[in-house]
Write an enzyme that holds these catalytic residues in place. Structure first.
Site, PDB file in Angstrom:
ATOM      1  N   ASP A 238     249.878  63.190  92.722  1.00 23.06           N
ATOM      2  CA  ASP A 238     250.592  64.474  92.710  1.00 23.06           C
ATOM      3  C   ASP A 238     251.925  64.413  91.985  1.00 23.06           C
ATOM      4  OD1 ASP A 238     250.484  67.207  93.338  1.00 23.06           O
ATOM      5  OD2 ASP A 238     251.837  66.931  95.037  1.00 23.06           O
TER       6      ASP A 238
ATOM      7  N   ASP B 208     250.709  73.491 103.373  1.00 19.67           N
ATOM      8  CA  ASP B 208     250.722  72.941 102.018  1.00 19.67           C
ATOM      9  C   ASP B 208     252.015  72.186 101.730  1.00 19.67           C
ATOM     10  OD1 ASP B 208     248.208  73.987 101.083  1.00 19.67           O
ATOM     11  OD2 ASP B 208     249.156  75.956 101.021  1.00 19.67           O
TER      12      ASP B 208
ATOM     13  N   ASP C 205     242.758  66.622  92.191  1.00 16.77           N
ATOM     14  CA  ASP C 205     243.772  66.738  91.131  1.00 16.77           C
ATOM     15  C   ASP C 205     243.962  65.486  90.281  1.00 16.77           C
ATOM     16  OD1 ASP C 205     244.293  69.353  91.784  1.00 16.77           O
ATOM     17  OD2 ASP C 205     246.104  68.932  92.918  1.00 16.77           O
TER      18      ASP C 205
END
Length: 343
Positions: free
Chosen positions: A129, A318, A167
Site C-alpha cells: 500500500d 478503511d 492492489d
C-alpha cells in the site's frame, strides 16, 4: 480476546484462532454461550448459508456475530436484526503475520467441520500500500516466502479459496510502488501462486484492481508477469464500491486479455455504487451512504464470474478518515449504515 490488529483498511481485527474453533464447535453443537454476567443466556446462533448457493464458511464468532449478541443483550432488536444481515453471510478471513500457519489451520479446520470452504486473503506483500493507511507488509522477499509457506502448511489438504494480495499488481502499474521493487514483486506473486496451487484443494485468485482505475490494457501484462495463468482466476473490486455491473464489465474485458480466465467480484459494500462527493483522493475511505451489495454466491449466472464474495468485511473501517477508527477495526455505526441502506 482479540488477535493482533493487522493495521490495514483492507483487513480486519481478528478473533483469536482458539475463539474461532470454539465458535465453530458451538455452532455445530447448538450450545449456548454465557452472557458474562453469571447467567446462561443464549447467544444468537449464526447459520451457514445453503451449500449449493454459497459453499463458504460463516464464522460464528466474527465481529458482526458478536455485535448481534451485544445488541440483543441490550434489547436493541432492530439494530441486531440489521447487523445479522452481515453476520449470517460468509466474509473473508484476512490472515495476520504473527501466526499465519495456526490461523490458516484454524479457519480451514473450522470451515471443514461445518462442511464448508474457507475464504482467505493474503495481504502481506513487501512495501504494501505504498505506506498509506494499509502500509506495511513482510520485511523482505524471504520473509514473504516464509509467510506463504506457513499459510500453505496451515491449509494443508482442506478446501480453501485464497484472494492473493489486493492492489499488489495495481500498485506496480499506477506508479505507487517504486520501480526497484517491481521485479521482486512479480517473482513473489508468481511463487505464491505456485506454492498455493500445489495444495490439493486450494483455489487462488490474483487481485486485479477495480473498474474505477485505468483500463484493462494497462494491467493485463503485469497480471501475466505475476502468474495469473497459473491461478484459478483473478479478483476485482476488493474493498471498493463499484457496481457489480461495472465490475463484471471490467472483469470480462480483462479476462479476454489473460486467456479468458474467470474472476470473482467483491460485492460487500457496492449496493449503492461508489461515493462521488468530497476529496476524490479519499472517496474510497469510509464513504457515507454506501450499502451492502449482492450476497455471496457461486450462482452468478455467468460462466466467467465464479462468485460474488464479501472479501472486505462490512463494518470494519478503511482507516482514520471521516470519523472512522484505525484501519481494520470494527465500527458498528458504519455496519448499521451499510445494512440499513441495503435493498
Amino acid at each position: 480476546m482479540y488477535g493482533k490488529d493487522t493495521g490495514h483498511g483492507r483487513g480486519f481485527r481478528r478473533r483469536g484462532v482458539g475463539a474461532v474453533a470454539v465458535g465453530a464447535a458451538l455452532l455445530l453443537s447448538g450450545c449456548s454461550g454465557s452472557s458474562g454476567d453469571g447467567s446462561d443466556e443464549a447467544k444468537p446462533s449464526v447459520s451457514q448459508q445453503p451449500k449449493g448457493e454459497d459453499p463458504y464458511w460463516v464464522n460464528p464468532d466474527g465481529n458482526a456475530a458478536r455485535q448481534v449478541a451485544a445488541y440483543e443483550d441490550e434489547g436493541k432488536k432492530e439494530e441486531a436484526g440489521l447487523v445479522r444481515r452481515i453476520a449470517e453471510q460468509p466474509v473473508a478471513d484476512w490472515l495476520g503475520t504473527d501466526q499465519p500457519e495456526e490461523e490458516a489451520r484454524g479457519f480451514t479446520e473450522a470451515a471443514k467441520a461445518a462442511d464448508r470452504e474457507a475464504l482467505l486473503v493474503l495481504y502481506n506483500i513487501p512495501h504494501r500500500d505504498c505506506g498509506n493507511y494499509s502500509g506495511g507488509g513482510a520485511a523482505d522477499g524471504d520473509a514473504y516466502r516464509g509467510f506463504v509457506d506457513s499459510v500453505a502448511k496451515g491449509i494443508g489438504d482442506r478446501p480453501a479459496t485464497v484472494i492473493l494480495e489486493p492492489d499488489a499488481v495495481l500498485h506496480l502499474v499506477d506508479g505507487c510502488t517504486p520501480e526497484q521493487f517491481h521485479e521482486e514483486r512479480y517473482d513473489l506473486l508468481k511463487g505464491a501462486i505456485q506454492t498455493l496451487k500445489a495444495l490439493p484443494a486450494t483455489k487462488v485468485y490474483l487481485d486485479a484492481g477495480n473498474a474505477g482505475w485505468g483500463k484493462p490494457d494497462q494491467i493485463f501484462e503485469p497480471l501475466t508477469w505475476a502468474g495469473v495463468a497459473e491461478a484459478d482466476g483473478f479478483s476485482v473490486n476488493v474493498s471498493n464500491f463499484y457496481s457489480t455491473e461495472d465490475s463484471v464489465a471490467y472483469g470480462k474485458e480483462l479476462s479476454a486479455k489473460v486467456g479468458n480466465k474467470p474472476f470473482v467480484v467483491d460485492t460487500s459494500r457496492n449496493g449503492n455504487g461508489p461515493f462521488t462527493g468530497g476529496d476524490p483522493a479519499e472517496r474510497w475511505c469510509n464513504p457515507p451512504g454506501r450499502a451492502l451489495g449482492e450476497v455471496p454466491t457461486t450462482k452468478t449466472g455467468d460462466d466467467l464470474v465464479d462468485a460474488y464474495l464479501w472479501i472486505k468485511r462490512p463494518g470494519e473501517s478503511d482507516g482514520e478518515c471521516k470519523g472512522g477508527p484505525k484501519a481494520g477495526q470494527w465500527w458498528p455505526e458504519y455496519a448499521l449504515g451499510l445494512a440499513k441502506a441495503a435493498k
